[in-house]
Design an enzyme around this catalytic site. Structure first.
Site: not given
Ligand code: ATP
Ligand code: K
Length: 541
Positions: A252-255
């Protein structure tokens, strides 16, 4: 700021998680001792929740079956103050589900049943035209059929509503949809799938963005996990590093990032950097908590995090000032004094100026940057041209990092060339720093390399091919940064097992490199600020 009116058109999934000791082989039956747990998920739901928790007036258009999972999800949406009047219920399929098995090593295997999500049709969307037409922005992801997204974006465009497409999970997209998209927010893999171009550094991210601009997209945001995120418009671009936190589960980081960003971004995109920083804070909180929807923070938690960093910054400033005052109190009279650059040095300049005035000292100064020169001139200090003197008695400067041998890195403030010139003319070099600057080793630290603009790309390629992860330094407004001498800066990462002396020589030998930020064997005395100031003397070290 008025709350943004956001409509999310997207998926709802219920994750059915089964923790097992080991996977059953085909035909095998295994007993398990924990029953399956259900958690809310789905990219659409996650992004809507993230936006709602950040204070956006959020409407969710999603399709659910008439089942227990739907009831659970609807209850959650209401608790998050989302508008659920446009949730579509169907008897034809069940609410979307993801069956997730996690074994003891943390390895997982997932089966997804799209269910009602995959039954969301253009007609369903058109029936909710009114909600879409009065939104500020509409967000969609690719866990629902593309024709439904196209229908939603068409209504948005007809009504001057901004459209954000999160092209996840990675798949190809018809041009028609890209033409209807204002802002696209892929992660690095998704960007690569869509443009066919690799994403590895800022230059390649910009190349990706240019491809999207060619499709009529107005803003590109690429998230790159723990490295951070990048935005580009045709006018400006910047990379915003992620916060260094202890990540336990990045689900849920990206979301979170997208929902939080959409809740803060002004419709003219004028506050893009602040909004990106807010989203960065939000997702850095999400990754520190296990799970999906439960880990998405609300506005109060995000603001508290921003506040905490501000308070920490106040402490850092106090430490810098303490180190500067300590150094200034010990400068002898009748000398030529080198004035460093950057915020810590500015504290020193003010402190020594105060002493010069009060004690009528006869101290002449040399500045290491235009910024320091201007400050010293404003204070009417006696300034010398560096070209008219042979030596400097003492130079007091800051440092970005310093290791146990008093070797350090400078140039974070882009003044490394003049700083090094003055340092090499100085009989004694004193560094003043706050407590975050001393580190065991310089390995893994960012090292600035100053390059001439003409030929800078050649050096960049050399650094990239040798595994230094180079990135050009940009201004806050997205322009490429130029140093006081009109050069560019490339930041590289010092690799593990680096021999610092050899690295310093290698860099100097590259055509196009003017100087680098490694200051080896230069610092004679290190002053570390704090309630108790600490001094480390090279000769006694
Ligand atoms: N390990 C981490 N530490 C700090 N911030 C993080 C980390 N992972 C992700 N983030 C934050 O979250 C944002 C989105 O992460 P990411 O690029 O992994 O999205 P995603 O691939 O769509 O993720 P997901 O599919 O797991 O939700 C990053 O730009 C960053 O700001
Ligand atoms: K999480």
């Amino acid at each position: 700021m008025m709350p943004k009116k956001i409509v999310v058109v997207g998926s709802t999934n219920v994750d059915k998680v089964l923790n097992v000791e080991k996977y059953a082989l085909p035909g095998e039956t295994l007993a398990i001792d924990s029953y399956q747990q259900s958690h809310g998920g789905g990219k659409g739901a996650n992004q809507a929740i993230a936006a709602a928790r950040s204070g956006a007036d959020t409407t969710f258009i999603t399709k659910l079956g008439r089942d227990e999972d739907a009831e659970m999800m609807l209850k959650g949406f209401q608790q998050d103050h989302m508008n659920v009047d446009h949730v579509i219920m169907t008897d034809q399929s069940q609410t979307g589900k993801a069956y997730i098995t996690v074994d003891q090593s943390g390895q997982n295997s997932i089966y997804v049943y799209g269910g009602a999500n995959m039954a969301l049709s253009p007609d369903d969307v058109i029936a909710h035209r009114e909600a879409l037409a009065k939104a500020d922005r509409v967000i969609a992801q690719l866990e629902i059929p593309i024709p439904a997204i196209i229908a939603a974006f068409k209504i948005a465009k007809e009504n001057g509503v901004q459209t954000i497409l999160n092209p996840a999970p990675a798949k190809e997209i018809p041009e028609e949809l890209l033409h209807l998209t204002d802002i696209i927010t892929p992660n690095e893999t998704e960007a690569q799938t869509l443009t066919g171009l690799e994403v590895k550094d800022e230059v390649s991210m910009l190349d990706n963005a240019l491809k999207f601009f060619a499709q009529g997209i107005k803003m590109v945001i690429i998230t790159v996990g723990d490295k951070g995120s990048f935005y580009a418009t045709p006018e400006s671009h910047a990379f915003i590093p992620a916060f260094k936190v202890k990540a336990v589960d990045t689900t849920a980081a990206g979301d979170t990032f997208i929902g939080a960003l959409a809740s803060q971004l002004e419709l003219d995109n004028s506050n893009i950097r602040e909004a990106m920083l807010y989203a960065n804070h939000a997702s850095s909180l999400t990754v520190q908590v296990a799970g999906a929807q439960n880990s998405i923070p609300d506005q109060a938690a995000i603001n508290a995090e921003i506040q905490k960093i501000d308070t920490d910054q106040d402490e850092v400033e106090a430490e810098k000032a303490a180190a500067a005052r300590y150094a200034a109190a010990r400068i002898p009279d009748h000398i030529v004094l080198g004035l460093g650059s950057g915020t810590t040095s500015a504290y020193f300049v003010k402190a020594i100026h105060e002493r010069i005035e009060k004690e009528h000292l006869d101290i002449e100064c040399v500045a290491t940057s235009l910024g320091t020169q201007q400050l010293a001139e404003r204070l009417k200090m006696k300034m010398l041209d560096v070209n008219t003197i042979d030596a400097v008695d003492i130079t007091v400067d800051g440092a970005d990092v310093v290791d146990e041998n008093l070797d350090g890195i400078k140039g974070g403030g882009a003044a490394l060339l003049f700083e090094k010139l003055v340092a090499s003319m100085s009989k004694k070099n004193i560094w003043i720093v706050d407590q975050s600057k001393p580190k065991q080793t310089l390995v893994g630290q960012q090292l600035p390399v100053e390059v001439i603009p003409f030929g800078g790309m050649g050096v960049f390629r050399y650094l990239r091919d040798h595994g230094y992860e180079p990135a050009f330094r940009f201004e806050k407004n997205g322009d490429i940064l130029t140093t006081d001498s009109g050069n560019y800066l490339i930041d590289i990462t010092i690799p593990a097992q680096a021999d610092l002396a050899k690295l310093a020589t290698d860099l100097k030998h590259q055509t196009g490199v003017v100087e680098h930020g490694l200051f080896l064997g230069i610092c004679d005395e290190l002053i570390i600020g704090g309630q108790q100031v600490r001094v480390i003397d090279r000769s006694k070290n």
